[in-house]
Write a protein that holds these residues in place. Sequence first.
Motif, PDB file in Angstrom:
ATOM      1  N   ILE A   1       0.859  -1.180   0.000  1.00  0.00           N
ATOM      2  CA  ILE A   1       0.000   0.000   0.000  1.00  0.00           C
ATOM      3  C   ILE A   1       0.891   1.225   0.000  1.00  0.00           C
ATOM      4  O   ILE A   1       1.896   1.282   0.725  1.00  0.00           O
ATOM      5  CB  ILE A   1      -0.984   0.026   1.187  1.00  0.00           C
ATOM      6  CG1 ILE A   1      -1.959   1.193   1.038  1.00  0.00           C
ATOM      7  CG2 ILE A   1      -0.265   0.081   2.508  1.00  0.00           C
ATOM      8  CD1 ILE A   1      -3.183   1.077   1.919  1.00  0.00           C
ATOM      9  N   LYS A   2       0.566   2.190  -0.874  1.00  0.00           N
ATOM     10  CA  LYS A   2       1.310   3.443  -0.929  1.00  0.00           C
ATOM     11  C   LYS A   2       0.292   4.580  -0.921  1.00  0.00           C
ATOM     12  O   LYS A   2      -0.543   4.682  -1.811  1.00  0.00           O
ATOM     13  CB  LYS A   2       2.178   3.538  -2.174  1.00  0.00           C
ATOM     14  CG  LYS A   2       2.946   4.844  -2.239  1.00  0.00           C
ATOM     15  CD  LYS A   2       3.812   4.951  -3.473  1.00  0.00           C
ATOM     16  CE  LYS A   2       4.538   6.288  -3.448  1.00  0.00           C
ATOM     17  NZ  LYS A   2       5.389   6.457  -4.607  1.00  0.00           N
ATOM     18  N   ILE A   3       0.394   5.420   0.093  1.00  0.00           N
ATOM     19  CA  ILE A   3      -0.440   6.610   0.188  1.00  0.00           C
ATOM     20  C   ILE A   3       0.498   7.801   0.238  1.00  0.00           C
ATOM     21  O   ILE A   3       1.337   7.896   1.139  1.00  0.00           O
ATOM     22  CB  ILE A   3      -1.356   6.575   1.434  1.00  0.00           C
ATOM     23  CG1 ILE A   3      -2.317   5.394   1.332  1.00  0.00           C
ATOM     24  CG2 ILE A   3      -2.115   7.884   1.579  1.00  0.00           C
ATOM     25  CD1 ILE A   3      -3.258   5.252   2.504  1.00  0.00           C
ATOM     26  N   ASN A   4       0.386   8.695  -0.740  1.00  0.00           N
ATOM     27  CA  ASN A   4       1.278   9.859  -0.786  1.00  0.00           C
ATOM     28  C   ASN A   4       0.997  10.848   0.344  1.00  0.00           C
ATOM     29  O   ASN A   4       1.909  11.475   0.853  1.00  0.00           O
ATOM     30  CB  ASN A   4       1.159  10.575  -2.133  1.00  0.00           C
ATOM     31  CG  ASN A   4       1.765   9.771  -3.258  1.00  0.00           C
ATOM     32  OD1 ASN A   4       2.614   8.916  -3.027  1.00  0.00           O
ATOM     33  ND2 ASN A   4       1.321  10.014  -4.469  1.00  0.00           N
ATOM     34  N   SER A   5      -0.264  11.006   0.702  1.00  0.00           N
ATOM     35  CA  SER A   5      -0.605  12.001   1.718  1.00  0.00           C
ATOM     36  C   SER A   5      -1.809  11.525   2.527  1.00  0.00           C
ATOM     37  O   SER A   5      -2.831  11.142   1.969  1.00  0.00           O
ATOM     38  CB  SER A   5      -0.925  13.334   1.035  1.00  0.00           C
ATOM     39  OG  SER A   5      -1.368  14.273   1.977  1.00  0.00           O
ATOM     40  N   LEU A   6      -1.682  11.568   3.842  1.00  0.00           N
ATOM     41  CA  LEU A   6      -2.756  11.215   4.762  1.00  0.00           C
ATOM     42  C   LEU A   6      -2.812  12.336   5.794  1.00  0.00           C
ATOM     43  O   LEU A   6      -1.872  12.501   6.574  1.00  0.00           O
ATOM     44  CB  LEU A   6      -2.476   9.873   5.423  1.00  0.00           C
ATOM     45  CG  LEU A   6      -3.509   9.332   6.392  1.00  0.00           C
ATOM     46  CD1 LEU A   6      -4.777   8.930   5.657  1.00  0.00           C
ATOM     47  CD2 LEU A   6      -2.955   8.144   7.142  1.00  0.00           C
TER      48      LEU A   6
ATOM     49  N   VAL B   1      -2.771   5.289  -3.486  1.00  0.00           N
ATOM     50  CA  VAL B   1      -3.696   6.390  -3.241  1.00  0.00           C
ATOM     51  C   VAL B   1      -2.908   7.690  -3.246  1.00  0.00           C
ATOM     52  O   VAL B   1      -1.878   7.794  -2.577  1.00  0.00           O
ATOM     53  CB  VAL B   1      -4.416   6.226  -1.874  1.00  0.00           C
ATOM     54  CG1 VAL B   1      -5.348   7.389  -1.611  1.00  0.00           C
ATOM     55  CG2 VAL B   1      -5.172   4.910  -1.820  1.00  0.00           C
ATOM     56  N   ASN B   2      -3.388   8.689  -4.006  1.00  0.00           N
ATOM     57  CA  ASN B   2      -2.700   9.987  -4.014  1.00  0.00           C
ATOM     58  C   ASN B   2      -2.890  10.736  -2.707  1.00  0.00           C
ATOM     59  O   ASN B   2      -1.954  11.305  -2.175  1.00  0.00           O
ATOM     60  CB  ASN B   2      -3.176  10.849  -5.181  1.00  0.00           C
ATOM     61  CG  ASN B   2      -2.588  10.408  -6.496  1.00  0.00           C
ATOM     62  OD1 ASN B   2      -1.512   9.830  -6.529  1.00  0.00           O
ATOM     63  ND2 ASN B   2      -3.297  10.655  -7.573  1.00  0.00           N
ATOM     64  N   GLY B   3      -4.126  10.775  -2.205  1.00  0.00           N
ATOM     65  CA  GLY B   3      -4.332  11.526  -0.978  1.00  0.00           C
ATOM     66  C   GLY B   3      -5.607  11.149  -0.257  1.00  0.00           C
ATOM     67  O   GLY B   3      -6.606  10.806  -0.877  1.00  0.00           O
TER      68      GLY B   3
END
Length: 127
Positions: free
Chosen positions: A10-15, A89-91
């Motif tokens: 899982i890769k999320i750029n911004s949370l 997910v980008n953000g």
Amino acid sequence: MQRISVVDFIKINSLSFSGILEVGDSKKITPVSQALAVQREVPVFFTNEGDFSKYPIFSRELPKVKVTETVNMNVFNQNPIIKVDSIRVNGVSSSAVVQIGSTETIHAESKVKHIRKLLDEKSKHNK
């Protein structure tokens, strides 16, 4: 039956801002975010800004959706594993939820008050 959530990648750029990443099951998720966004032509900042009580939107209760339909549902989990290979997910922001699993109740709320302080034409010509 207890279930297991498995995520290989899982890769999320911004949370941010009450955004939630949940891997697994949960009973209830309640992310809440409130924000004041002030935009000015002249970058002046005052220390007494940011009092949510000055703006009625932040104390006003959001309308609730009333579900009137009856839903009949039969669930059979043949495999007790939720398997996810890859998620990008980008953000995730402002009370949003990304979940691999299940939740009985999600009550997400985000309130934003945008304020623009622009110069009038007379002030612009006197600069």
